[in-house]
Design a protein around this motif. Structure first.
Motif, PDB file in Angstrom:
ATOM      1  N   LYS A   1      -7.659   3.081 -27.215  1.00  0.00           N
ATOM      2  CA  LYS A   1      -8.164   4.455 -27.073  1.00  0.00           C
ATOM      3  C   LYS A   1      -8.474   5.082 -28.429  1.00  0.00           C
TER       4      LYS A   1
ATOM      5  N   PHE B   1       1.862  -4.410 -18.436  1.00  0.00           N
ATOM      6  CA  PHE B   1       1.434  -4.409 -19.839  1.00  0.00           C
ATOM      7  C   PHE B   1       1.987  -5.631 -20.560  1.00  0.00           C
TER       8      PHE B   1
ATOM      9  N   ASP C   1       1.059   5.770 -20.893  1.00  0.00           N
ATOM     10  CA  ASP C   1       0.794   5.188 -19.582  1.00  0.00           C
ATOM     11  C   ASP C   1       2.038   5.213 -18.699  1.00  0.00           C
TER      12      ASP C   1
ATOM     13  N   ILE D   1       2.903  -2.030 -25.699  1.00  0.00           N
ATOM     14  CA  ILE D   1       2.695  -0.624 -25.323  1.00  0.00           C
ATOM     15  C   ILE D   1       1.827   0.099 -26.342  1.00  0.00           C
TER      16      ILE D   1
ATOM     17  N   PRO E   1      -2.593  -1.047 -26.088  1.00  0.00           N
ATOM     18  CA  PRO E   1      -3.476  -0.344 -25.136  1.00  0.00           C
ATOM     19  C   PRO E   1      -3.886   1.036 -25.675  1.00  0.00           C
ATOM     20  N   THR E   2      -3.002   1.646 -26.458  1.00  0.00           N
ATOM     21  CA  THR E   2      -3.327   2.936 -27.078  1.00  0.00           C
ATOM     22  C   THR E   2      -4.288   2.742 -28.248  1.00  0.00           C
TER      23      THR E   2
ATOM     24  N   GLU F   1      -0.059  12.434 -27.152  1.00  0.00           N
ATOM     25  CA  GLU F   1      -0.872  12.214 -25.963  1.00  0.00           C
ATOM     26  C   GLU F   1      -0.005  11.615 -24.874  1.00  0.00           C
TER      27      GLU F   1
ATOM     28  N   ILE G   1       3.268   9.836 -26.289  1.00  0.00           N
ATOM     29  CA  ILE G   1       3.208   9.160 -27.575  1.00  0.00           C
ATOM     30  C   ILE G   1       3.192  10.246 -28.637  1.00  0.00           C
TER      31      ILE G   1
END
Lengths: 475, 475
Positions: free
Chosen positions: A119, A73, B29, A112, A115-116, B26, B35
């Motif tokens: 979503k 990442f 990764d 970190i 990437p969320t 959620e 999270i």
């Protein structure tokens, strides 16, 4: 109690002495880390409480992301990983086994979180997305100083995503304004606002705004930064959304943070030869009451008077009676002065006879008698408010008096040497900035937000200045 | 919105569905980490705020110790390192270099705090020393579940040192009482208090006290523990003090903690077939107001009424008007039910005509009309208070109804299978406890604090019971 080092002669030692004698922190056995002792941590709690309200008022919601960032990442945004990877602590083993992928302890959480974001964000309706977290972060620093630069530190990091550059600019500005308001209103810290030159911006950012405070020793100190990260992170982490017309877009991302370094900033801006000076809004104890007595009869009547005052003040004012028998009043005076308590009230048998209290202000060192009847909660609140304003005014005057302008290298070098921040025409090249740094140790702290007139040529290159730059030595 | 899994048929999936649909958290990764999304984190913030006040009321001061623990520090207390080292994340590289000594990411902070206690404690005057920190910790868990068991979690850890065993016992008890009061008053959670059997106590502890809540699926769940660490850590880390007679002594140390697992506990105790149910004290939104309208004229008058109510309630009650145009009232009903908001108020044109509002309680699912004039802030506060009490009473009844006693292995196995906690005479051996575990998957959750009469023989060994033990399956 040992004396503090002389603030004028040895500022760095004075700084360490203040932290030790005010019982704020101590070095941990892990190199570069500190232990936040209760008095130091209480400042951070007060800062969190006040700043958190301001963050929420911007429509930002708190959340929490993992401490560990997979190596892959980190590697996705090239400039970012170049800036941070060398500073990282790396976990290679977990649960008794070697990991198939190394984990980085977060030095900051862009890699970190985003990437969320990919979503969470699908449509323009999901924007703006505004989150913040209070967390610990780790950067492998070689030269550390308590609060100012430590391997692990505590902070808040706000991260937002927006549909347009304009919205992101608005957020970057709103965050910076929040910091400068907070600095002024809560910490009595005057700061200068501006933009970092490209070579000093956050790794991977489009641009970085900063607030810079000015320490007593003539150095600038960063007090909160706010970054427009552009669309680079969106691309690297594949964050995208459909706009109102159904076209796919990359959001503009911002991040902004303020850390426990702000505690060090309060020390180096407000501290004086007797130690810390805390603005009343921040001070865990706003008024300390010192009973003075010799006989048991004196003790009894003096303590009763102290408790009456505490009772009348305590609903709105943070009061502490220092009734330790084993310490002398003189010892207590010193201790609370080092700890920066804004107001010291002394009460002895003579005061009681005269129906007065003695009030000592930490900001001006003035000491005066006040009739007990006049010492109402509202009178003491006014006094605390006045101290808050005075601390700000003193720091503002110091900052203003030491913000100069120069047009030649000679003047620049001399003014920096004398402990000033100096506005100088800059030709915009890293070479010129580096030449100044080599000669004076000063770096560009910020470029103006407004269009400050350029007053001449860059003193290094002799070329026309394209912008004014504020040079200073810095923490 | 997708439906939740059936709580009766598939509790684990229902649990995951609730967390997802209530938008609490959620999976990250990083395996085993979550999270905390804003709605989930808001619960933790509320918990921190309330528990922090209680911690300070015990005379405990907050501080902060480093995240990293040198390997040699971990190794000093044998039982402790045996318990925790296999669970640790290990940093081997920092600043681009391999470290000469590995650093453990704290799984708990005894081993880094107590070497510092050795520096802080010299005389009986330095005792008791009472500190606490709010921090993240890491334990390398293989099987994780959001909130209940995660690789990284958030918690508070209190650590105190005392001159005598009695003082330490008092602190261990005070901390446990603080937790059970907090559980009851703030989270509406009934808990059982007791002592862990030795084979279940904290690694390195003298003894461990626990509070255990009881989930809807018939399992016990630990909701805060408090350890008397005895003098073992004092010896391992060379903490000592001179007592009043000038003799050198080892202090007695305690530690106690409560973690983000408590959020999972709230879900599994209070949740129902429609989702989360939050006690009003904890709920970020206590009353959600849903306007119901079709025409613009209706919308305008209904929204005006909603805002009047919000205005009259909002100084003391956390109210939210859900005025999203793009979502139907039915969608909103579901969403706020899943999120566990204690009270839903509906207002439509018919309500306005009748000068009433419709009030739906999340605890009992009752829906009733209320005259607008009667819907004062104090009436709504009474309603919220009643919901708080009802949630507690419901959970307490469930716990009481499922706390049984058995004297034979057959009864024990059946009662456990039926989802109960079961008091059984225990001969005090690990062998008997393990035999029960092998047969029923139940473990000893606690031993009584008081001298609960022993009612017969240990059903495993047939030997006389020395103490009653409460067996249950557990999270």
């Amino acid at each position: 109690m040992p004396r503090l080092a002389d603030q004028q002669k040895d500022f760095p030692q004075w700084y360490l002495d203040v932290i030790q004698q005010a019982d704020m922190a101590e070095h941990a056995d892990v190199k570069g880390c500190i232990i936040f002792k209760p008095y130091g941590y209480a400042l951070w709690e007060a800062i969190q409480y006040d700043l958190n309200r301001r963050i929420k008022a911007l429509g930002v919601q708190n959340c929490y992301f993992p401490l560990f960032i997979p190596e892959s990442f980190m590697n996705k945004e090239k400039n970012h990983v170049k800036g941070f990877a060398p500073e990282c602590a790396v976990v290679t083993h977990g649960g008794g086994k070697e990991l198939t992928e190394k984990l980085y302890v977060r030095p900051t959480s862009e890699t970190i979180m985003y990437p969320t974001f990919a979503k969470w964000i699908h449509s323009y309706r999901d924007l703006p997305l505004k989150i913040n977290q209070w967390a610990n972060v780790v950067r492998w620093e070689m030269r550390t100083r308590p609060f100012l630069r430590t391997l692990e530190f505590l902070w808040q990091e706000g991260h937002t995503a927006h549909a347009t550059k304009e919205d992101a600019d608005g957020m970057v500005n709103a965050a910076l304004t929040m910091y400068s308001d907070f600095d002024r209103e809560f910490l009595a810290l005057p700061v200068l606002r501006g933009k970092k030159p490209d070579h000093e911006k956050f790794a991977g950012a489009h641009y970085t705004l900063t607030t810079e405070a000015f320490a007593k020793d003539g150095k600038a100190i960063q007090a909160g930064t706010s970054h427009n990260l552009g669309q680079g992170f969106s691309e690297a982490y594949d964050v995208k959304f459909l706009d109102e017309k159904g076209a796919q877009q990359r959001p503009w991302i911002t991040s902004w943070g303020l850390s426990t370094r702000i505690i060090g900033t309060v020390i180096v801006v407000h501290g004086d030869e007797k130690g810390l000076r805390l603005p009343p809004t921040l001070a865990p104890t706003q008024i300390v009451v010192i009973p003075i007595y010799k006989t048991d009869a004196e003790k009894s009547s003096v303590l009763a008077a102290c408790r009456d005052l505490e009772k009348s003040w305590s609903p709105t004012i943070r009061v502490k009676i220092d009734d330790r028998d084993e310490k002398s009043p003189g010892f207590k005076f010193n201790e609370w002065e080092v700890k920066g308590v804004p107001v010291r009230v002394e009460i002895g048998p003579k005061d009681l006879e005269k129906k007065q209290i003695t009030v000592a202000r930490r900001d001006t060192s003035e000491k005066s008698a006040m009739p007990i009847d006049a010492a109402s909660a509202s009178a003491m609140e006014s006094l605390l408010k006045n101290i808050q304003e005075t601390l700000y005014a003193q720091a503002k005057k110091h900052l203003d008096d030491h913000t100069k302008e120069a047009s030649t290298m000679e003047d620049l070098a001399r003014l920096i040497e004398e402990g000033n921040m100096v506005w100088v025409p800059w030709d915009g090249t890293v070479e010129s900035a580096n030449a100044v740094k080599d000669k004076t140790k000063a770096t560009i702290r910020l470029l103006p937000e407004d269009d400050r007139p350029v007053t001449g040529k860059d003193p290094v290159s002799g070329k026309a200045g394209t912008v004014m730059a504020l040079y200073a030595k810095a923490y």
